[in-house]
Each structure stands twice: as structure tokens, then as C-alpha cells.
Design a protein around this motif. Structure first.
Motif, PDB file in Angstrom:
ATOM      1  N   LEU A 176     -13.768  -9.241  -2.501  1.00  0.00           N
ATOM      2  CA  LEU A 176     -13.533  -9.331  -1.055  1.00  0.00           C
ATOM      3  C   LEU A 176     -12.055  -9.577  -0.757  1.00  0.00           C
ATOM      4  CD1 LEU A 176     -16.656 -11.542  -0.218  1.00  0.00           C
ATOM      5  CD2 LEU A 176     -16.503  -9.078   0.001  1.00  0.00           C
ATOM      6  N   GLU A 177     -11.190  -8.883  -1.467  1.00  0.00           N
ATOM      7  CA  GLU A 177      -9.737  -8.949  -1.261  1.00  0.00           C
ATOM      8  C   GLU A 177      -9.228 -10.387  -1.253  1.00  0.00           C
ATOM      9  OE1 GLU A 177     -11.597  -7.169   1.237  1.00  0.00           O
ATOM     10  OE2 GLU A 177     -11.348  -5.235   0.280  1.00  0.00           O
ATOM     11  N   GLU A 214      -5.362 -11.035  -1.155  1.00  0.00           N
ATOM     12  CA  GLU A 214      -4.758 -10.788   0.146  1.00  0.00           C
ATOM     13  C   GLU A 214      -5.056 -11.966   1.087  1.00  0.00           C
ATOM     14  OE1 GLU A 214      -5.497  -6.534   1.041  1.00  0.00           O
ATOM     15  OE2 GLU A 214      -5.552  -7.293   3.091  1.00  0.00           O
ATOM     16  N   ARG A 271       0.832  -1.213   0.000  1.00  0.00           N
ATOM     17  CA  ARG A 271       0.000   0.000   0.000  1.00  0.00           C
ATOM     18  C   ARG A 271       0.863   1.258   0.000  1.00  0.00           C
ATOM     19  NH1 ARG A 271      -4.713  -2.307   3.911  1.00  0.00           N
ATOM     20  NH2 ARG A 271      -5.690  -3.584   2.320  1.00  0.00           N
ATOM     21  N   GLU A 329      -2.251 -14.469   2.688  1.00  0.00           N
ATOM     22  CA  GLU A 329      -2.032 -14.622   4.115  1.00  0.00           C
ATOM     23  C   GLU A 329      -2.279 -16.049   4.589  1.00  0.00           C
ATOM     24  OE1 GLU A 329      -4.000 -11.182   5.789  1.00  0.00           O
ATOM     25  OE2 GLU A 329      -2.491  -9.893   4.865  1.00  0.00           O
ATOM     26  N   ARG A 337     -14.096 -16.969   3.210  1.00  0.00           N
ATOM     27  CA  ARG A 337     -12.893 -17.439   3.902  1.00  0.00           C
ATOM     28  C   ARG A 337     -12.972 -18.942   4.190  1.00  0.00           C
ATOM     29  NH1 ARG A 337      -8.388 -15.029   6.629  1.00  0.00           N
ATOM     30  NH2 ARG A 337      -7.464 -16.797   7.709  1.00  0.00           N
ATOM     31  N   PRO A 361     -10.217  -5.421  -6.017  1.00  0.00           N
ATOM     32  CA  PRO A 361     -10.264  -6.143  -4.734  1.00  0.00           C
ATOM     33  C   PRO A 361     -11.581  -5.954  -3.966  1.00  0.00           C
ATOM     34  CG  PRO A 361      -8.176  -4.997  -4.962  1.00  0.00           C
ATOM     35  CD  PRO A 361      -9.035  -4.576  -6.121  1.00  0.00           C
ATOM     36  N   PHE A 362     -12.197  -4.784  -4.078  1.00  0.00           N
ATOM     37  CA  PHE A 362     -13.452  -4.589  -3.336  1.00  0.00           C
ATOM     38  C   PHE A 362     -14.506  -5.582  -3.810  1.00  0.00           C
ATOM     39  CE2 PHE A 362     -17.719  -2.751  -2.993  1.00  0.00           C
ATOM     40  CZ  PHE A 362     -17.794  -2.601  -1.615  1.00  0.00           C
ATOM     41  N   LYS A 377     -17.426 -11.679   4.488  1.00  0.00           N
ATOM     42  CA  LYS A 377     -16.188 -12.298   4.054  1.00  0.00           C
ATOM     43  C   LYS A 377     -16.062 -13.711   4.632  1.00  0.00           C
ATOM     44  CE  LYS A 377     -11.728 -10.105   3.366  1.00  0.00           C
ATOM     45  NZ  LYS A 377     -10.839  -9.003   3.701  1.00  0.00           N
TER      46      LYS A 377
END
Lengths: 366, 328
Positions: free
Chosen positions: A226-227, A230, A170, A234, A344, A222-223, A340
Motif C-alpha cells: 500500500l505504498e 511514500e 516517477r 510524506e 495510515r 509498492p502495490f 489504506k
């Protein structure tokens, strides 16, 4: 004239530079948020896809900020995106907004029209040389954004401190956005490399590799997804994406102008399953899945907006590809939901699946 | 005696189990979550202590279900796993050559395809919750039949009535319509089971290669009408495990057992957590237009966990600065 345009990934910065250097006043569209989506869902037809809703919401936000001109891309179908601007113009005018809509059609089909529209966007005198130097700068900037993002995909699964890559990424986006010249971009490129190299990473770790395919907007913004990159990063996953802004520009503007079929190898790969074009990126989703399988990826995630016809077609073909190439595919349908957690859960399960599959494969080889 | 604790906090029920070193069930508790997951976990822990009279030493804890994160914070669980993996692990432990797991819970349903002992494909319902436990509960209540007996009504039917199963709302109006026309209750219930199975197979099970052995688990597996309808539609025997209602929790406990074997310790906070005061508070972050509702979990007034933010900036607990002036 105050121009605004759709928000996709980091492209808003590049488009701002381009339009400003062409002598326009620009209203930079805000990053899509829940507010954007609630405007979009309120005024869009119920079964319009989520990209339509996000764009409509973005336009409302930008018009409220004082924009009086919207510039967006058209298309030749059969995907509905080709009609977006027309429909959105109608909806927004019914809501009482006064503005001009400029639609950029693919050059191979409507070159004259496109040139006329582009002329509207150039509002100061400049030499050909100056014109090309502007194009060169924004192109370099776009390329650097893509490179930086690609680097974040590589480093994120290896990072020791969770979230560090995202933080550095970022910061670097802001830095690239601040550049004014090609020379500055060159210096920033060094800085980007250095900063990513400084992130502490795990040694001897071979991450699970996942390719992301699907409809362009939900893949790039990404919006809307829902990213997902990322989240996967992770979870320790190396993510590669079938589309980048630079590729998209080349495939939809440059090659179209010369009537070259863009992404030839992708389309060729899809042929045994998908010989007809069905609009949007349906065929590319199938083609890229095959290419990822050939490159030895562990799995593919297929993103589609809920009710997206081209991707529904792709979705029904993917199980056959998955079986023939022994690559796991997870199809995810996105709409205006913002939860999300459900995504996930599926991603975690998918990563577990890929991990076990790889272990099993290793055992067999040993 | 040594044991491993598994906790499955779902939308409708919260289940806790203790298994022994061989993966055998020692004790189980099945509770309604009732929208209060923390209380459900605490109550469950109390009941487990009563059931086992505190004679079992907990060596490891695993959590699963939509409330897995919350449950892990409260209990100190070392293993936090998604419900797809835990259901598959539990089914495999029971039936090593299982190839298909059908799972229907309170608000979600899933299918898991396994080959040679590993998961190769799965799907969860996305756009529709017709046919899940909550819907059956609601219909049973509407027809004034205890949910436990719902399935046995279906078995009495000889000529099932065709019910639309695509959507819970349409299914209900179709059922009412058929009732008004005077059809038998048994035939309507069997028709409903068939419709729900059809919907499940055409929606969640679409494009999946369903092979035997087929295991049916989750709360809805208690419904013998649903089991029969699955057998009829698939043409295979459908196995319902004895502890079908707590398979997720069993899977979490099994995974905790593996993890402890690897790591050698557990962070389990003990059964006393059922007496600790937990409190939840929330605030709206004003950093960007997303306006995320951030949740704080307090233990004795100290914030022990925080989530709900899209950008992750609040996840870090050191970030106790003012709630404003922070941009994404």
C-alpha cells in the motif's frame, strides 16, 4: 515464444531489456492492480499469501495479453515460494491456459538445471562479449533504479511541496526506462541528480528514521505494501529498506553460486535470537532490525504477508529484540485488503510514538 | 467562556466534547454515526450549541477517528490526529502515571503501552473484530437484554461457562449451543466476557508488557462484566474513566489546545456549519486498472475535498479536468 514474468518494483523494465536483447518477444506484465488481485484471490488457495495471489493474477493478465511462456524463480524452501511456480502452473493449466513455465532455481543447488533453463531464454546467436555487454547494461540500469529510489527516500521527508518527490521520481523512472545504452544511463544519472537537487527542501530538519524489513515481495512491491514508503515519506519520515533489487540479485544468484552465505553480517546479527534458518527472510528480518538499531534508527516496520510462516517466526522474536535494543517495532500483516486508512492510522501513531520518544531522549541528554 | 472542541468520528459512534483551558470536560455529545458521518457531526454540533447555549467561544478544534479527515474538512479543524495518539493523550491527562490503555470501540480494539508519560508500543486488531462493541451489541440484542444491563448479568454469575472467543461467528454458535444445553444466561454472559478478554489479550495484547495502572476506555468500558473479566485476567485494578466513551474526542480537544497555543489561531468555521448543505458524490477513475472510487465532498455545490485515489492525483483540487485520460 512470448515471455512474461512477475512484476516487482521497477525490475520489469530491466527484465524486459534483458529478455529482448536475448532475442525473445516479451509481454511486459501490467503493474499489479485491484484487477490483478481479484484474479489472484479468485483462483488461489484461500490461505496462500498475498505475493502468491498477486503473481497468479499477473500471470493471468499477461497470458490474456498473449504470453505463452512464464519465467519465474524457484527456491529451496522451507518457505512456500519454492513451490509457487509448480502450483501456479497447475492452477493456470486447469483454467485452460496453454503455456510453458520456466523456473529458475538457485544456482548453488541446481546449477545444471539453471543453465538448461537459461539456455531456453537465449534465442539468438551472440558472442560472449555481446552477452556480457548486455548483462552489464541491465545491471547498470538496475543499479540506477535502486539509486534513484534511494534518493527519493532521502529527499521525500524534507520536501516542502508535498508530493513533489514522488512526481520527480516517477518521471525519472520513465527516463531510466527509456535508456538504451550504458552511455545514456550515465547521462541520465546526472539528470536524476540534478532533478532531485532542484527539489526545494527544509533546512535543519532531522527526520525520524525508520527501517523496513520483512518478506521480499511485500517489501519491494509498492502495490503489495500500500505504498508504505511514500506514505511514510510524506509524514516526514526517512525510510530505509532492508532489501533492494540489486542486493536481492546478488544474494540469491551470485553468492549462492559460490556457496557464500549471503548477507553474512545480517545473519550473524540474528544468531543470538535466531540460530536456525526458517526459510524466506525470517532471519534477515531479525538481523536487519538489530542492524537498524545499531545504526541509530528510531524504529523498524516489519512487513509480512498474512499466513507467511517465516515472518510469523520473526514477528514472535522481534519483541525481544525491540526490548534489548530499545528500538520500536511495528509489525504489519498484509493481505488482499486495499483499505489504506487502517494502515495510515497505525503509521501516524507509530511516527507520533517515535517522535515523542526522541524528544524525551533529548530532554534526558540535555 | 473559552473552550476547545474535540470530535471523534468512529465507525459506530460520533462523539463531540468541549473542554476548558484546564482540560476539564464542559459538554459532551455521544451519537450513533449510522453510516452518515457528515450528518452525525452536524447533529452533534447542534446539540452542543443547545447544551452550552452558545456561551462558549471555541478557540480550537481537533478531530480523530476513522472519519477524522472528513470531520476536519467540515469544521475547519487544525488538528487531525489518529485515534491511538488521542486516546493516549486523554488517558495521560487524567492519570499521568498510566502504563496501559485498553480501548475497545465499535469495530476496533487497541492496546497502548506507555512508560514515563510517553507511548512506547501499541497494537490494533487486524484480522478479527470479535469482542468489539458491535459484536456485544448484536449478542445483547439476540439475548433480548438492553446493552446497558449486559455487564451486570455477568457479575451475577458464579460458574462461568467456557465460550470460544477466537472468532465472532464461532463465539456465537458456541453461545447458542450452551444456551440449548440449558446453561444459565448469567453464566453464559460472564463466559462470553471472559472469552472476549482472552481473545483481546491473546490477539491485540500479544507480546505486550501490561503494567498497572491500567485504564479501560471506549464504548465497551461501560460494560462492567468486561471490566471485571479484565481485572480477573490481569490481576490488576482496571480504571474506567468517568468519560470513557468520549476519550478520543477529549484527546483531540487537548491536542487542539496545544496546537492553538503554538500557532495562535484557529480555522474553526463556527457552529453554523450544522446548517450548511454538504453533499458527497463519487466517480470511478479510469486512469488505471485500480479503478479507484474517488469521493468528492461538496459544500454548497463547491468541491472542498476529495480522496479515495491510490495515486493521489485527484487530491489536488485544481485537477478538475475530465475524469478520463489521466494515467497513474
Amino acid at each position: 515464444m512470448k515471455i512474461t514474468y512477475p512484476y516487482v518494483g521497477n525490475s520489469h523494465i530491466v527484465i524486459k531489456n534483458l529478455l529482448e536483447r536475448f532475442g525473445n518477444e516479451v509481454v511486459v506484465p501490467p503493474k499489479p492492480s485491484k484487477r490483478t488481485l481479484s484474479y489472484g484471490t479468485q483462483f488461489a488457495p484461500e490461505f496462500a499469501c498475498v505475493p502468491f495471489k498477486i503473481l497468479l493474477g499477473t500471470y493471468i493478465e499477461a497470458l490474456e495479453m498473449g504470453a505463452d511462456t512464464i519465467v519465474s524463480t524457484g527456491g529451496v524452501g522451507p518457505c512456500r515460494a519454492g513451490l509457487y511456480t509448480t502450483l501456479q502452473e497447475e492452477i493456470l493449466k486447469d483454467l485452460g491456459y496453454d503455456f510453458q513455465m520456466i523456473t529458475l532455481e538457485p544456482p548453488g543447488h541446481y546449477l545444471k538445471d539453471l543453465i538448461a533453463q537459461i539456455k531456453k531464454l537465449i534465442n539468438r546467436k551472440m558472442s560472449i562479449r555481446e552477452f556480457w555487454s548486455i548483462i552489464r547494461f541491465v545491471w547498470e540500469q538496475l543499479k540506477l533504479f535502486d539509486e534513484t529510489e534511494l534518493m527519493s527516500f532521502k529527499i521525500r521527508p524534507l520536501e516542502i511541496k508535498k508530493g513533489e518527490t514522488t512526481r520527480v521520481y516517477r518521471e525519472m523512472v520513465d527516463l531510466i526506462a527509456s535508456a538504451q545504452t550504458v552511455k545514456e544511463l550515465r547521462e541520465i544519472r546526472h539528470e536524476v541528480n540534478k532533478r532531485f537537487e532542484n527539489i526545494e527542501i527544509k533546512e535543519n530538519y532531522d527526520p525520524i528514521k525508520v527501517g523496513i524489513v520483512g518478506e521480499v515481495y511485500v517489501v519491494l512491491e509498492p502495490f503489495a505494501n500500500l505504498e508504505i514508503e511514500e506514505t511514510l515519506g510524506e509524514l516526514g519520515v526517512y525510510v530505509e529498506r532492508s532489501m533492494f533489487l540489486t542486493h536481492y540479485t546478488i544474494n540469491n544468484a551470485v553468492t549462492d553460486l559460490f556457496h557464500i552465505k549471503g548477507e553474512k553480517n545480517v545473519k550473524k546479527a540474528a544468531v543470538p535470537y535466531f540460530n536456525e534458518m526458517c526459510g524466506g527472510h525470517g532471519r534477515e528480518s531479525v538481523g536487519h532490525t538489530i542492524l537498524y538499531a545499531k545504526k541509530g534508527f528510531d524504529g523498524v516496520i516489519h512487513l509480512s504477508p498474512f499466513t507467511c510462516i517465516p515472518e510469523i517466526v520473526a514477528k514472535s522474536i522481534l519483541p525481544a529484540v525491540s526490548k534489548d535494543y530499545n528500538i520500536s517495532v511495528l509489525s504489519i500483516s498484509l493481505d488482499e485488503q486495499t483499505g489504506k486508512a487502517g494502515l495510515r492510522t497505525r503509521l501516524e501513531a507509530f511516527v507520533d510514538l517515535l517522535d515523542k520518544k526522541r524528544q524525551k531522549f533529548k530532554e534526558r541528554m540535555a | 467562556m473559552k473552550g476547545y472542541l474535540g470530535i471523534d468520528v468512529g465507525s459506530v459512534s460520533t462523539n463531540l466534547v468541549i473542554i476548558d483551558d484546564d482540560g476539564q470536560l464542559l459538554s459532551k455529545v455521544y451519537l450513533r454515526t449510522r453510516g452518515q458521518p457528515i450528518k452525525a457531526v452536524q447533529d452533534g454540533m447542534k446539540q452542543l450549541v443547545e447544551n452550552t447555549q452558545g456561551e462558549i467561544e471555541i478557540m480550537g478544534v481537533g478531530t480523530t477517528g476513522s472519519g477524522r479527515q472528513l470531520a476536519s474538512v467540515i469544521t475547519g479543524a487544525g488538528t487531525v490526529k489518529n485515534e491511538i495518539t488521542t486516546h493516549a493523550v486523554a488517558a495521560l491527562n487524567l492519570i499521568p502515571d498510566v502504563q496501559t490503555v485498553l480501548e475497545i470501540g465499535g469495530q476496533d480494539s487497541k492496546i497502548i503501552i506507555l512508560r514515563d508519560g510517553i507511548v512506547t508500543d501499541f497494537a490494533m486488531n487486524t484480522v478479527c473484530a470479535a469482542g468489539t462493541g458491535s459484536f456485544l451489541d448484536q449478542q445483547a440484542a439476540r439475548l433480548n437484554i438492553p446493552i446497558e444491563e449486559f455487564g451486570s448479568y455477568a457479575l451475577k454469575s458464579k460458574t462461568p461457562v467456557r465460550i470460544a472467543g477466537r472468532c465472532a461467528v464461532f463465539a456465537e454458535s458456541d453461545m447458542i449451543h450452551k444456551q440449548q444445553m440449558g446453561y444459565n444466561l448469567e453464566d453464559i454472559i460472564r463466559g462470553l466476557c471472559q472469552a472476549l478478554v482472552r481473545n483481546y489479550l491473546n490477539n491485540v495484547g500479544k507480546g505486550k508488557d501490561i503494567q498497572p495502572k491500567v485504564v479501560f476506555q471506549g464504548g465497551v468500558a461501560a460494560n462492567i462484566g468486561m471490566k471485571a473479566a479484565f481485572e480477573e485476567a490481569l490481576g490488576y485494578e482496571v480504571i474506567v474513566p468517568q468519560h470513557h466513551d468520549v476519550m478520543g474526542a477529549i484527546g483531540a480537544a487537548l491536542l487542539a489546545k496545544d496546537e492553538v497555543a503554538r500557532k495562535g489561531f484557529t480555522a474553526f468555521k463556527g457552529f453554523d456549519v450544522s446548517n450548511v448543505k454538504y453533499r458527497v458524490s463519487s466517480f470511478e477513475c479510469k486512469g488505471c486498472p485500480n479503478r479507484c472510487e474517488v469521493i468528492n465532498i461538496h459544500m454548497d455545490e463547491k468541491v472542498i475535498a476529495r480522496w479515495g485515489d491510490r495515486c493521489n492525483k485527484w487530491k489536488n483540487l485544481d485537477n478538475n479536468s475530465s475524469h478520463q485520460g489521466y494515467s497513474c
